[in-house]
Design a protein around this motif. Sequence first.
Motif, PDB file in Angstrom:
ATOM      1  N   ASP A 161      13.808 -37.779 -18.555  1.00 16.36           N
ATOM      2  CA  ASP A 161      12.471 -37.817 -19.143  1.00 16.36           C
ATOM      3  C   ASP A 161      12.401 -36.908 -20.367  1.00 16.36           C
ATOM      4  O   ASP A 161      11.493 -36.083 -20.524  1.00 16.36           O
ATOM      5  N   GLU A 162      13.374 -37.059 -21.256  1.00 13.93           N
ATOM      6  CA  GLU A 162      13.444 -36.261 -22.465  1.00 13.93           C
ATOM      7  C   GLU A 162      13.997 -37.134 -23.581  1.00 13.93           C
ATOM      8  O   GLU A 162      14.183 -38.337 -23.404  1.00 13.93           O
ATOM      9  N   SER A 163      14.231 -36.533 -24.744  1.00 11.65           N
ATOM     10  CA  SER A 163      14.705 -37.311 -25.885  1.00 11.65           C
ATOM     11  C   SER A 163      15.854 -36.591 -26.563  1.00 11.65           C
ATOM     12  O   SER A 163      16.014 -35.370 -26.442  1.00 11.65           O
ATOM     13  N   ILE A 164      16.642 -37.355 -27.315  1.00 11.75           N
ATOM     14  CA  ILE A 164      17.760 -36.794 -28.067  1.00 11.75           C
ATOM     15  C   ILE A 164      18.011 -37.669 -29.289  1.00 11.75           C
ATOM     16  O   ILE A 164      17.784 -38.885 -29.260  1.00 11.75           O
ATOM     17  N   THR A 165      18.446 -37.048 -30.371  1.00 13.16           N
ATOM     18  CA  THR A 165      18.825 -37.771 -31.574  1.00 13.16           C
ATOM     19  C   THR A 165      20.336 -37.905 -31.611  1.00 13.16           C
ATOM     20  O   THR A 165      21.054 -36.925 -31.411  1.00 13.16           O
ATOM     21  N   VAL A 166      20.827 -39.123 -31.871  1.00 14.72           N
ATOM     22  CA  VAL A 166      22.263 -39.385 -31.884  1.00 14.72           C
ATOM     23  C   VAL A 166      22.622 -40.116 -33.170  1.00 14.72           C
ATOM     24  O   VAL A 166      21.921 -41.047 -33.588  1.00 14.72           O
ATOM     25  N   ASN A 167      23.698 -39.707 -33.791  1.00 15.35           N
ATOM     26  CA  ASN A 167      24.234 -40.438 -34.932  1.00 15.35           C
ATOM     27  C   ASN A 167      24.622 -41.833 -34.461  1.00 15.35           C
ATOM     28  O   ASN A 167      25.410 -41.984 -33.527  1.00 15.35           O
ATOM     29  N   GLY A 168      24.071 -42.877 -35.089  1.00 12.94           N
ATOM     30  CA  GLY A 168      24.340 -44.239 -34.657  1.00 12.94           C
ATOM     31  C   GLY A 168      25.810 -44.585 -34.641  1.00 12.94           C
ATOM     32  O   GLY A 168      26.263 -45.402 -33.835  1.00 12.94           O
ATOM     33  N   ASN A 169      26.591 -43.945 -35.499  1.00 16.74           N
ATOM     34  CA  ASN A 169      28.024 -44.208 -35.561  1.00 16.74           C
ATOM     35  C   ASN A 169      28.757 -43.724 -34.320  1.00 16.74           C
ATOM     36  O   ASN A 169      29.877 -44.154 -34.044  1.00 16.74           O
ATOM     37  N   ASN A 170      28.117 -42.830 -33.544  1.00 19.10           N
ATOM     38  CA  ASN A 170      28.764 -42.265 -32.365  1.00 19.10           C
ATOM     39  C   ASN A 170      28.282 -42.866 -31.052  1.00 19.10           C
ATOM     40  O   ASN A 170      28.817 -42.534 -29.987  1.00 19.10           O
ATOM     41  N   VAL A 171      27.284 -43.744 -31.110  1.00 21.97           N
ATOM     42  CA  VAL A 171      26.787 -44.361 -29.879  1.00 21.97           C
ATOM     43  C   VAL A 171      27.807 -45.372 -29.361  1.00 21.97           C
ATOM     44  O   VAL A 171      28.235 -46.270 -30.083  1.00 21.97           O
ATOM     45  N   LEU A 172      28.197 -45.234 -28.098  1.00 18.08           N
ATOM     46  CA  LEU A 172      29.117 -46.189 -27.475  1.00 18.08           C
ATOM     47  C   LEU A 172      28.377 -47.131 -26.534  1.00 18.08           C
ATOM     48  O   LEU A 172      28.593 -48.347 -26.572  1.00 18.08           O
ATOM     49  N   ALA A 173      27.502 -46.596 -25.689  1.00 22.72           N
ATOM     50  CA  ALA A 173      26.763 -47.423 -24.729  1.00 22.72           C
ATOM     51  C   ALA A 173      25.568 -46.634 -24.212  1.00 22.72           C
ATOM     52  O   ALA A 173      25.554 -45.402 -24.267  1.00 22.72           O
ATOM     53  N   PHE A 174      24.566 -47.356 -23.693  1.00 17.80           N
ATOM     54  CA  PHE A 174      23.442 -46.682 -23.058  1.00 17.80           C
ATOM     55  C   PHE A 174      22.780 -47.614 -22.057  1.00 17.80           C
ATOM     56  O   PHE A 174      22.883 -48.833 -22.154  1.00 17.80           O
ATOM     57  N   GLU A 175      22.112 -47.007 -21.092  1.00 24.55           N
ATOM     58  CA  GLU A 175      21.472 -47.776 -20.033  1.00 24.55           C
ATOM     59  C   GLU A 175      20.215 -48.454 -20.543  1.00 24.55           C
ATOM     60  O   GLU A 175      19.512 -47.935 -21.421  1.00 24.55           O
ATOM     61  N   ALA A 176      19.909 -49.616 -19.967  1.00 21.80           N
ATOM     62  CA  ALA A 176      18.833 -50.459 -20.473  1.00 21.80           C
ATOM     63  C   ALA A 176      17.453 -49.825 -20.308  1.00 21.80           C
ATOM     64  O   ALA A 176      16.524 -50.174 -21.032  1.00 21.80           O
ATOM     65  N   GLY A 177      17.305 -48.898 -19.381  1.00 18.85           N
ATOM     66  CA  GLY A 177      16.002 -48.305 -19.141  1.00 18.85           C
ATOM     67  C   GLY A 177      15.548 -47.335 -20.205  1.00 18.85           C
ATOM     68  O   GLY A 177      14.372 -46.934 -20.232  1.00 18.85           O
TER      69      GLY A 177
END
Length: 219
Positions: A96-112
């Motif tokens: 229940d929080e947030s984070i900023t990620v460089n789009g170039n480093n995103v590999l996968a994430f859960e649908a929720g």
Amino acid sequence: MRSELFNQAQENDLPGMSLQNPRMLRVVCDGEFYARKGAMVAYQGDIDFAHQGSGLGRFTKKMLTGEGLPLMRVFGKGTVFLARDAWEIHILDLEDESITVNGNNVLAFEAGLEWDIHRVRGMGIIAGGLFNTVFRGRGRVAVACHGTPVLLNADQMTFVDTKAAVAWSTSLTTSLRSTVKAGALIGRGSGEAFQLALEGRGFVLVQASEGGVRAMQQG
């Protein structure tokens, strides 16, 4: 047949999203999740893959900013293995929080998880916009880092090469620092004159590279 591989390289039996090894992600899927296009290296079971559009608002931002987050929707029931050029993979648990990620480093994430493309506060056109992906909610995000990263506590003013910053707390205030006179002398960049400045309470994850030639070409 005998080999040390049979003892060291067998898949784990953990549920959900987990590390198979430091450079491979294993996702037990019974529903859906999202992954970077081209990241699948193997799968078992009844799994399908489909292009995932960004939605009108996010698509427009991607067109304007060049934010590199080409996604595919992975759905069905089975096990999927993901990797990116043997980069190190790390899992971030959001509660229940947030984070900023460089789009170039995103590999996968859960649908929720909710996600959107945001402009980094303090970044103008002169820095190329510097738009990144913000995730919110409860779930897991897997990031791929080029080399072994360092996690810095931003309890003092912290400056990071804009391409080496993998992820940071959304609670941090961002701005742009210009080092034009020293631009050819500092950092990993080829003469970049700007760094991401972060101030406040939180952390920033920094990789040991700007992401490699291929990654920069892909955006």
